[in-house]
Design an enzyme around this catalytic site. Structure first.
Site, PDB file in Angstrom:
ATOM      1  N   GLY A 191       0.818  -1.205   0.000  1.00 48.03           N
ATOM      2  CA  GLY A 191       0.000   0.000   0.000  1.00 48.03           C
ATOM      3  C   GLY A 191       0.849   1.250   0.000  1.00 48.03           C
ATOM      4  O   GLY A 191       1.917   1.320  -0.620  1.00 48.03           O
ATOM      5  N   GLY A 192       0.385   2.266   0.731  1.00 44.36           N
ATOM      6  CA  GLY A 192       1.102   3.538   0.790  1.00 44.36           C
ATOM      7  C   GLY A 192       2.484   3.415   1.391  1.00 44.36           C
ATOM      8  O   GLY A 192       3.354   4.255   1.125  1.00 44.36           O
ATOM      9  N   GLY A 426      24.663  10.915 -30.409  1.00 50.92           N
ATOM     10  CA  GLY A 426      24.274  11.656 -29.215  1.00 50.92           C
ATOM     11  C   GLY A 426      24.691  10.970 -27.931  1.00 50.92           C
ATOM     12  O   GLY A 426      24.895  11.633 -26.908  1.00 50.92           O
ATOM     13  N   ALA A 427      24.840   9.642 -27.961  1.00 55.77           N
ATOM     14  CA  ALA A 427      25.258   8.910 -26.766  1.00 55.77           C
ATOM     15  C   ALA A 427      26.668   9.316 -26.339  1.00 55.77           C
ATOM     16  O   ALA A 427      26.995   9.272 -25.152  1.00 55.77           O
ATOM     17  CB  ALA A 427      25.182   7.404 -27.015  1.00 55.77           C
TER      18      ALA A 427
END
Length: 637
Positions: A191-192, A426-427
């Site tokens: 859960g939370g 770009g790498a």
């Protein structure tokens, strides 16, 4: 007489005081004894039967012997609903043990949830205890470690319990980047409750006994009709291999706590301190000749970047983070001449070292942690680019890849980069290049720095295929150099297609040349049409240079035959591309163009890599980099 009476009264009063003190001490001892057993001996036995340690046993193994000082041992919950005010429902400590101790003599704050008390569920007082140690940790400037073993919010307390979680979440955020936060999930976390570990710097799990999920298997089945087990939905292997929620999975509680102590040794206590330097007998000027031969002759042949990392660092001691998730990038902690460093390296063994969504996020988070806590970054680059494909594009590789670029560019700690082989497109920019404030950037002689690899570039620059052969083409085939033939053989799986090998005369010709044995021909004929090209290509690839050259000479001698012409045309076209690729590599795909422009500080012998890095770390230890004032950057989340 009067004096005697006074003396007797004084004696009686003193006796009563002694008895009062004795009774008070006994009550204190009694209350402490009750607190030490948590939910009771039966529940402790049940905990052990599951292969799990108790909350107190975990703390004892984590911190140095006798160093733990506990806070709020006698705190109890304040809930009165659903019979919770009955004395049998009151447990000293309220399901969590908090305090501080030392690990290898260095201060640390700890909270350990006690599953034997209400399943470790969180109440308002339980939360208040955790918040208290987090506040103390910030005041003192020491890390906080949470040992999570909880069923979630205590339902009987309603919104008070939810408010307690929010109080913890707020502190996770406020102390992020101020002190290291480490979560070790050693039981359920549902859960939370999962969001606190998710916001800490590192989240670790224990195999077979820890689980994390927002909604459990029962709810999943009700809503989606999926049937899934606890382990499949939120087990340690799920979160360390598939989701990337957890950074590492350990075999058992003891292994987890032991390795947590090792990790702690790499980290500073807070963001104002430098990482602890440890003595090492490993000389900083140690040469590593093995690295001179670690890069394979073919650019498409993989190798293990961990072999490079473990050879360069102190004593081969590498604490890898997320070793089973996004394995195409390697991150972790090591030491160089005793100084802790963060290591980032592309892994050619996985997806050829390409960057993808998961590896970009993994690398970015690690880089930002190191930058927040003054840990220098050493980056080993062998990256052919970003992984292509619709899955990556639809998944947001542009935005996700930008996270790694942002993290490296933002970092102000010392940044040392070594390009071992490929640094394409770009790498190249992303992987801590000089353009984004890399302090020292090296390349090995084997480095290839270019817009793209030779094969891709040639495919664009020289698209037209040969349609006929002349004598010069045939001469080039028979006189090609050894390196050209080696590369031509590596292209065979791509150029020997079903269209080329679809006819029996071609196979017969290869057999007649002596390059294919009778058994290889029979196996190729028996193979399915779709598999035949790859089988024959593999057979030809395995031949040595002499055999392959003999095949080419045989085909030239039979150039008038249609089958021979077909093969010669394919081989000649491929050889032309090999020549273009070699020309491209010699012209554009070398480290020397980048070095000529100052993008590479030096081209070094691989065997001297350790020496250079150690010297640079010494030089950069007092580095200070000015940045513009801003509230915070807007990283592309």
């Amino acid at each position: 007489m009067q004096r005697s009476l006074v003396s007797r009264c004084s004696l009686i009063q003193a006796t009563r005081q002694v008895r009062g003190i004795s009774n008070a001490s006994k009550e204190l001892e009694s209350r402490r004894a009750r607190a030490l057993v948590g939910g009771g001996k039966d529940r402790i036995v049940a905990q052990h039967e599951k292969g799990k340690l108790t909350a107190r046993e975990r703390i004892e193994l984590l911190v140095d012997a006798g160093s733990f000082r506990e806070y709020d041992m006698f705190v109890e919950h304040s809930c009165s609903h659903f019979g919770m005010d009955h004395p049998s429902k009151k447990f000293p400590g309220d399901g969590v043990i908090t305090g501080h101790g030392v690990i290898n003599g260095r201060k640390v704050f700890v909270f350990s949830q006690d599953f034997t008390v209400f399943g470790g569920s969180l109440s308002s007082m339980h939360a208040a205890k955790i918040c208290k140690v987090m506040d103390k940790a910030v005041e003192v400037g020491a890390p906080v470690i949470g040992l999570n073993d909880s069923g979630g919010a205590r339902i009987q307390e309603g919104v008070d319990s939810l408010g307690g979680y929010a109080d913890i979440f707020l502190r996770n955020v406020m102390v992020s980047g101020v002190i290291p936060q480490i979560s070790l999930v050693m039981g359920p976390c549902a859960g939370g409750a999962v969001y606190s570990p998710a916001m800490t710097d590192f989240t670790f799990m224990v195999k077979d006994s820890s689980h994390m999920f927002v909604t459990g298997p029962d709810v999943v089945e009700q809503v989606t009709k999926e049937v899934v087990t606890f382990e499949e939905l939120g087990g340690a292997m799920t979160h360390t291999k598939k989701s990337g929620v957890a950074h590492k999975a350990f075999e058992n509680d003891i292994d987890a706590l032991s390795q947590l102590r090792d990790l702690f040794g790499f980290l500073p206590l807070n963001n104002k301190e430098k990482p602890p330097i440890r003595y090492t007998a490993d000389p900083c000027d140690r040469t590593t000749p093995a690295l001179n031969y670690i890069i394979p002759p073919s650019t498409n042949q993989p190798y293990n970047i961990l072999d490079v990392i473990n050879t360069v660092i102190d004593e081969g001691d590498f604490f890898e983070i997320m070793p089973t998730y996004a394995k195409n990038i390697v991150v972790g902690f090591a030491r160089m001449d005793g100084r802790p460093v963060g290591i980032v390296g592309n892994q050619p063994n996985e997806k050829a070292g390409c960057l993808d969504i998961n590896s970009s996020v993994k690398g970015a988070r690690f880089v930002r942690f190191c930058d927040a806590f003054n840990i220098p970054l050493v980056t080993f680059v062998d990256v052919p680019g970003f992984l292509p494909g619709t899955d990556q594009e639809y998944g947001g590789i542009i935005r996700q890849g930008a996270k790694l670029l942002y993290a490296f560019a933002e970092a102000t700690v010392p940044k040392i980069t070594v390009i071992t082989r490929k640094a394409y497109g770009g790498a190249y920019d992303v992987m801590s290049s000089k353009h984004i404030r890399g302090d020292v950037n090296y390349a090995w002689p084997s480095a290839q720095i270019a817009v793209m690899g030779a094969e891709g570039a040639v495919a664009i620059l020289y698209r037209q295929k040969k349609k006929s052969l002349d004598d010069s083409d045939l001469s080039e085939l028979t006189t090609a150099s050894s390196s050209m033939l080696y590369r031509l053989q590596n292209k065979l799986p791509k150029i020997l297609t079903q269209r080329v090998l679809g006819s029996s005369p071609v196979t017969s010709l290869l057999y007649e040349s002596g390059c294919l044995s009778e058994e290889e021909v029979a196996n190729s004929e028996a193979a399915k049409d779709a598999q035949r090209p790859s089988y024959i290509a593999s057979a030809l690839q395995s031949k040595n240079e002499e055999n392959f050259r003999s095949l080419l000479q045989f085909l030239v001698s039979r150039k008038d035959e249609e089958a021979s012409q077909q093969l010669l045309l394919v081989f000649s076209d491929a050889l032309s591309k090999v020549v273009y690729e070699m020309e491209y590599e010699e012209t554009l795909c070398t480290p020397y163009q980048a070095a000529a422009r100052g993008f590479i500080d030096d081209i070094i012998e691989p065997s001297r890599t350790r020496t250079h890095i150690c010297e640079d770390l010494e030089l950069l230890q007092n580095k200070h980099q000015h940045t513009h004032w801003k509230k915070h950057g807007n990283i592309p989340l």
